[in-house]
Design a protein around this motif. Sequence first.
Motif, short mmCIF file in Angstrom:
data_model
loop_
_atom_site.label_atom_id
_atom_site.label_comp_id
_atom_site.label_asym_id
_atom_site.label_seq_id
_atom_site.Cartn_x
_atom_site.Cartn_y
_atom_site.Cartn_z
N ARG A 1 0.84 -1.19 0.00
CA ARG A 1 0.00 0.00 0.00
C ARG A 1 0.88 1.25 0.00
O ARG A 1 1.92 1.28 0.65
CB ARG A 1 -0.85 -0.04 1.26
CG ARG A 1 -1.92 0.99 1.37
CD ARG A 1 -2.72 0.72 2.61
NE ARG A 1 -3.17 -0.67 2.57
CZ ARG A 1 -4.35 -1.09 2.92
NH1 ARG A 1 -5.22 -0.26 3.40
NH2 ARG A 1 -4.68 -2.36 2.84
N THR B 1 8.20 5.02 7.53
CA THR B 1 7.25 4.59 8.55
C THR B 1 7.01 3.10 8.44
O THR B 1 7.01 2.38 9.45
CB THR B 1 5.92 5.37 8.42
OG1 THR B 1 6.18 6.76 8.64
CG2 THR B 1 4.88 4.87 9.42
N ALA B 2 6.81 2.61 7.23
CA ALA B 2 6.60 1.17 7.01
C ALA B 2 7.82 0.38 7.50
O ALA B 2 7.68 -0.66 8.15
CB ALA B 2 6.34 0.89 5.54
N GLN C 1 7.94 0.35 11.33
CA GLN C 1 6.90 -0.51 11.87
C GLN C 1 7.25 -1.98 11.70
O GLN C 1 7.05 -2.78 12.62
CB GLN C 1 5.55 -0.17 11.25
CG GLN C 1 5.04 1.17 11.72
CD GLN C 1 3.75 1.60 11.05
OE1 GLN C 1 3.26 0.99 10.11
NE2 GLN C 1 3.17 2.69 11.56
N LEU D 1 7.81 -4.67 14.72
CA LEU D 1 7.04 -5.91 14.81
C LEU D 1 7.95 -7.12 14.93
O LEU D 1 7.67 -8.04 15.71
CB LEU D 1 6.13 -6.06 13.58
CG LEU D 1 4.94 -5.12 13.52
CD1 LEU D 1 4.31 -5.15 12.12
CD2 LEU D 1 3.91 -5.47 14.59
N THR E 1 1.00 -9.37 10.52
CA THR E 1 0.49 -8.09 11.03
C THR E 1 0.84 -6.95 10.07
O THR E 1 0.00 -6.10 9.76
CB THR E 1 1.06 -7.81 12.43
OG1 THR E 1 0.70 -8.90 13.29
CG2 THR E 1 0.53 -6.51 12.99
N PHE E 2 2.08 -6.94 9.60
CA PHE E 2 2.54 -5.88 8.70
C PHE E 2 1.72 -5.89 7.40
O PHE E 2 1.29 -4.83 6.92
CB PHE E 2 4.03 -6.06 8.37
CG PHE E 2 4.56 -5.02 7.45
CD1 PHE E 2 4.93 -3.77 7.92
CD2 PHE E 2 4.69 -5.28 6.09
CE1 PHE E 2 5.41 -2.79 7.06
CE2 PHE E 2 5.17 -4.31 5.23
CZ PHE E 2 5.53 -3.06 5.71
N ARG F 1 -1.28 -6.92 6.91
CA ARG F 1 -2.65 -6.44 7.15
C ARG F 1 -2.71 -4.93 7.07
O ARG F 1 -3.69 -4.37 6.62
CB ARG F 1 -3.15 -6.91 8.51
CG ARG F 1 -3.48 -8.37 8.55
CD ARG F 1 -3.88 -8.77 9.97
NE ARG F 1 -4.00 -10.21 10.07
CZ ARG F 1 -5.15 -10.85 10.21
NH1 ARG F 1 -6.27 -10.18 10.26
NH2 ARG F 1 -5.15 -12.16 10.28
N ALA F 2 -1.64 -4.28 7.51
CA ALA F 2 -1.61 -2.81 7.48
C ALA F 2 -1.10 -2.27 6.15
O ALA F 2 -1.59 -1.24 5.66
CB ALA F 2 -0.72 -2.28 8.61
N TRP F 3 -0.10 -2.93 5.55
CA TRP F 3 0.59 -2.38 4.40
C TRP F 3 0.42 -3.20 3.12
O TRP F 3 0.92 -2.80 2.07
CB TRP F 3 2.07 -2.23 4.71
CG TRP F 3 2.35 -1.14 5.68
CD1 TRP F 3 2.48 -1.25 7.04
CD2 TRP F 3 2.52 0.23 5.38
NE1 TRP F 3 2.73 -0.03 7.59
CE2 TRP F 3 2.77 0.91 6.60
CE3 TRP F 3 2.51 0.98 4.20
CZ2 TRP F 3 2.98 2.27 6.67
CZ3 TRP F 3 2.73 2.35 4.28
CH2 TRP F 3 2.97 2.99 5.51
#
Length: 188
Positions: A133, A139-140, A143, A147, A178-179, A181-183
């Motif tokens: 995304r 930031t990615a 994060q 994680l 998890t990553f 799911r966000a990215w």
Amino acid sequence: MAERSFLERGFADTSMSTIASELGGSKTTLWSYFPSKDELFAAVIDSKIEAFRRVLDEALIPTGGTTAALSRFGHAFLNKMMAPQSIALHRLIVAEAGRFPTVGEAFSRCGPDRVRARLARYMEEEMAARRLRAGDPLTASRQFISLVQAGCYFDRLWRPLDTLRVNIDEDVAAAIETFMRAWGPVTP
């Protein structure tokens, strides 16, 4: 030799004179290469991370897709961070940075900043290819690294005698899930 002195004695209690005598040379010679203890410390950190940077570059090749590259990166990163010398170095930095801010700055500049920047370049490429995304690659990167460290790394850092909670494979897999799911890419 300098690395061992810093890890065993800490930054404050390591002197250029001690390092020079352990090396069997003169303090003047050591000073000619490193004008300050801060610069010697930065050189030690830089030498530690150089080989690691190559490993990370190899991990982030696009072979196998985004999750495969993140898995390789996560494993390489976590294995390095879990090494006894890395744990000792982390503890040293945390202990000394308050009294000697240049120690924290040198470590951050030579180590974590470079690792995050390298991962951010990869994230930017994946975002451009729409495999991740769109967003801020740094930031990615931050994060994802957080994680990966969230499980056994922090357990080892804070509980050095506890060997029960070390499962790098599980921690990396959970971080990637998890990553992503966000990215992960937006699917229509």
